[in-house]
Design a protein around this motif. Structure first.
Motif, PDB file in Angstrom:
ATOM      1  N   ALA A  47       0.554  -1.088  -0.461  1.00 44.23           N
ATOM      2  CA  ALA A  47      -0.034   0.000   0.299  1.00 44.23           C
ATOM      3  C   ALA A  47       0.580   1.391  -0.087  1.00 44.23           C
ATOM      4  CB  ALA A  47      -1.326   0.035   1.459  1.00 44.23           C
ATOM      5  N   LEU A  48       2.280   0.937   0.450  1.00 43.78           N
ATOM      6  CA  LEU A  48       2.970   1.967   0.574  1.00 43.78           C
ATOM      7  C   LEU A  48       3.118   3.038  -0.497  1.00 43.78           C
ATOM      8  CD1 LEU A  48       5.627   2.054   3.705  1.00 43.78           C
ATOM      9  CD2 LEU A  48       4.142   3.074   3.577  1.00 43.78           C
ATOM     10  N   GLY A  49       3.610   1.530  -1.607  1.00 42.87           N
ATOM     11  CA  GLY A  49       3.836   2.301  -2.963  1.00 42.87           C
ATOM     12  C   GLY A  49       2.740   2.367  -3.750  1.00 42.87           C
ATOM     13  N   TYR A  50       1.419   2.501  -3.463  1.00 46.11           N
ATOM     14  CA  TYR A  50       0.332   2.677  -4.432  1.00 46.11           C
ATOM     15  C   TYR A  50       0.118   4.331  -3.638  1.00 46.11           C
ATOM     16  CZ  TYR A  50      -1.859  -1.324  -5.924  1.00 46.11           C
ATOM     17  OH  TYR A  50      -2.165  -2.666  -6.656  1.00 46.11           O
ATOM     18  N   THR A  51       0.199   4.789  -1.763  1.00 48.75           N
ATOM     19  CA  THR A  51       0.122   5.647  -1.496  1.00 48.75           C
ATOM     20  C   THR A  51       1.427   6.805  -1.771  1.00 48.75           C
ATOM     21  OG1 THR A  51      -1.052   6.949   0.462  1.00 48.75           O
ATOM     22  CG2 THR A  51       0.973   5.718   0.807  1.00 48.75           C
ATOM     23  N   PHE A  62      -2.087   0.968 -11.216  1.00 51.49           N
ATOM     24  CA  PHE A  62      -2.758  -0.262 -10.588  1.00 51.49           C
ATOM     25  C   PHE A  62      -1.382  -1.591 -10.816  1.00 51.49           C
ATOM     26  CE2 PHE A  62      -6.687   1.489 -11.020  1.00 51.49           C
ATOM     27  CZ  PHE A  62      -7.674   1.370 -10.295  1.00 51.49           C
ATOM     28  N   ALA A  63      -0.553  -1.325 -12.599  1.00 46.62           N
ATOM     29  CA  ALA A  63       0.262  -2.631 -12.531  1.00 46.62           C
ATOM     30  C   ALA A  63       1.118  -2.045 -10.967  1.00 46.62           C
ATOM     31  CB  ALA A  63       1.281  -1.053 -13.546  1.00 46.62           C
ATOM     32  N   HIS A  64       0.973  -1.535  -9.822  1.00 51.35           N
ATOM     33  CA  HIS A  64       2.293  -1.635  -9.046  1.00 51.35           C
ATOM     34  C   HIS A  64       1.351  -3.228  -8.463  1.00 51.35           C
ATOM     35  CE1 HIS A  64       4.028  -0.382  -6.003  1.00 51.35           C
ATOM     36  NE2 HIS A  64       3.158  -1.110  -4.723  1.00 51.35           N
ATOM     37  N   SER A  65       0.622  -3.904  -8.284  1.00 50.55           N
ATOM     38  CA  SER A  65       1.151  -5.195  -8.012  1.00 50.55           C
ATOM     39  C   SER A  65       1.540  -6.700  -9.050  1.00 50.55           C
ATOM     40  CB  SER A  65      -0.919  -6.122  -8.596  1.00 50.55           C
ATOM     41  OG  SER A  65      -1.333  -5.493  -9.931  1.00 50.55           O
ATOM     42  N   ALA A 274      -4.337   1.120   1.566  1.00 49.50           N
ATOM     43  CA  ALA A 274      -4.407   2.860   1.291  1.00 49.50           C
ATOM     44  C   ALA A 274      -5.490   3.601   0.928  1.00 49.50           C
ATOM     45  CB  ALA A 274      -3.362   3.262  -0.060  1.00 49.50           C
ATOM     46  N   VAL A 275      -6.369   3.491   0.855  1.00 50.41           N
ATOM     47  CA  VAL A 275      -7.886   4.264   1.255  1.00 50.41           C
ATOM     48  C   VAL A 275      -8.736   3.955   2.067  1.00 50.41           C
ATOM     49  CG1 VAL A 275      -9.706   4.596  -0.217  1.00 50.41           C
ATOM     50  CG2 VAL A 275      -7.980   3.579  -1.833  1.00 50.41           C
ATOM     51  N   LEU A 276      -8.356   2.599   3.196  1.00 49.01           N
ATOM     52  CA  LEU A 276      -8.733   2.557   3.659  1.00 49.01           C
ATOM     53  C   LEU A 276      -8.251   3.777   4.938  1.00 49.01           C
ATOM     54  CD1 LEU A 276     -10.443   1.330   5.737  1.00 49.01           C
ATOM     55  CD2 LEU A 276      -9.571  -0.540   5.900  1.00 49.01           C
ATOM     56  N   ALA A 285      -1.685   4.041   5.096  1.00 48.58           N
ATOM     57  CA  ALA A 285      -1.376   3.185   4.598  1.00 48.58           C
ATOM     58  C   ALA A 285      -0.756   1.656   6.086  1.00 48.58           C
ATOM     59  CB  ALA A 285       0.073   3.591   3.499  1.00 48.58           C
ATOM     60  N   LEU A 286       0.224   2.423   6.827  1.00 51.10           N
ATOM     61  CA  LEU A 286      -0.219   1.125   7.483  1.00 51.10           C
ATOM     62  C   LEU A 286      -0.973   0.671   8.266  1.00 51.10           C
ATOM     63  CD1 LEU A 286       2.327  -0.403   9.791  1.00 51.10           C
ATOM     64  CD2 LEU A 286       2.253   2.198  10.699  1.00 51.10           C
TER      65      LEU A 286
END
Length: 337
Positions: A47-51, A62-65, A274-276, A285-286
């Motif tokens: 999630a840190l990468g997304y955020t 979305f390619a981070h997965s 990340a959204v949460l 994110a943590l």
């Protein structure tokens, strides 16, 4: 006569499709909590990468997965290259074991970090130069995700690689009857150290100030001498390195090996985390990752294993109904640490 709500089954067409098993929830509460923190730590790292990317570019990558799953394959091939094969867990001296795991960690982080940087250079940088609208970035991210998946599929096929384990998941101690294993300890402790290190890097170093400056106002940051392209590359690199570390912990924990589609669901859950917590917020994110990991385990005990993913996304919807910006709700550029 009052029905027993501790184990309620709802049925449709003669077959049960959802349970409400309070006894299972209570009996496995501490096991689910501990295991949920372990999974949540992995979600949080991804999630840190997304955020980070969203905080700097307002881009949902979305390619981070796939960046994550490339790290998982790197871990598998590192173990394979060291001479280990699927099957029985080898009995290794502690220092050799630590050395092999560190080598796999370096390889995984290097592959995921490199993949993230190449993705930024090839897919996103040309769009920025042409000042493409955000929708184009989003479509490109989805397309890049499928491209990276298909590269793995063409190379390794559709079957998961057989799991290679170097570390037995032995119980170390218990907390209120809940089992704490060596893999759980390594995953949670190492993940928190990496997340704290990332938070300190972003908020206390020169490069981190550049990241926050670009996140807050990229044009003004450029006028003040910040190299925006370098900051963006660094942001993708950090996200990729963290995803690579998460990939090693993922491979240590899951029973199956790496699969070309293995990052999809986990990536969606990490984005949910990340959204949460608050998209663009490192500490969010943590918090989001840990909360998501624990709650989905609780839901699995209450409603059945097939409802695990459903519970995770229902939680997201409920939180956003009352807190649209997430639990913490600060952006990277506005975070005060």
């Amino acid at each position: 006569m009052t029905p027993d709500l501790s184990s309620l089954v709802l049925a449709q067409g003669g077959g049960s499709w959802i349970t409400f098993d309070v006894n299972s929830f209570l009996n496995q509460f501490w096991d689910n909590t501990i295991d949920g923190l372990s999974y949540g730590s992995i979600y949080a790292l991804v999630a840190l990468g997304y955020t980070l990317v969203y905080g700097v570019l307002k881009l949902i990558n979305f390619a981070h997965s796939e960046v994550f799953i490339y790290g998982a394959f790197a871990t598998w091939f590192t173990f394979y290259g060291l001479g280990f094969r699927p099957g029985a867990t080898p009995d290794l001296p502690i220092f050799e074991l630590i050395g092999f795991l560190l080598l796999a960690l370096i390889a995984s982080m290097a592959v995921s970090g490199g993949t993230a940087v190449v993705l930024e250079r090839v897919a996103y940088r040309p769009l920025r130069k042409r000042k493409a609208p955000r929708l184009v970035f989003l479509i490109t991210a989805i397309g890049a995700s499928f491209v990276l998946q298909q590269i793995l599929f063409i190379w390794r096929g559709g079957n998961p690689e057989n799991s290679i384990r170097l570390l037995r998941n032995d119980e170390v101690f218990t907390i209120f009857g809940g089992s704490v294993t060596i893999v759980t300890i390594i995953t949670v402790v190492a993940s928190i150290l990496l997340m704290v290190g990332t938070d300190m890097f972003v908020n206390r170093t020169k490069f981190g100030r550049g990241i926050r400056a670009v996140a807050q106002d990229p044009d003004t940051a450029t006028l003040m001498g910040v190299n925006k392209e370098r900051v963006i590359t660094l942001t993708f690199l950090i996200g990729g390195l963290l995803a690579g570390a998460a990939a090693l912990f993922y491979m240590m924990k899951i029973p199956q090996g790496a699969s070309y589609q293995g990052g999809f669901i986990l990536g969606i859950k990490a984005f949910t985390a990340a959204v949460l917590g608050g998209i663009g917020n490192l500490r969010g994110a943590l918090l989001g990752g840990l909360l998501l990991g624990v709650v989905e385990n609780y839901g699995q005990s209450l409603f059945g294993g097939e409802w695990r993913d459903v519970v995770a996304f229902v939680l997201l919807v409920l939180i956003l109904m009352f807190r649209p910006t997430g639990i913490l709700g600060e952006s990277l550029g506005k975070a005060r640490v």
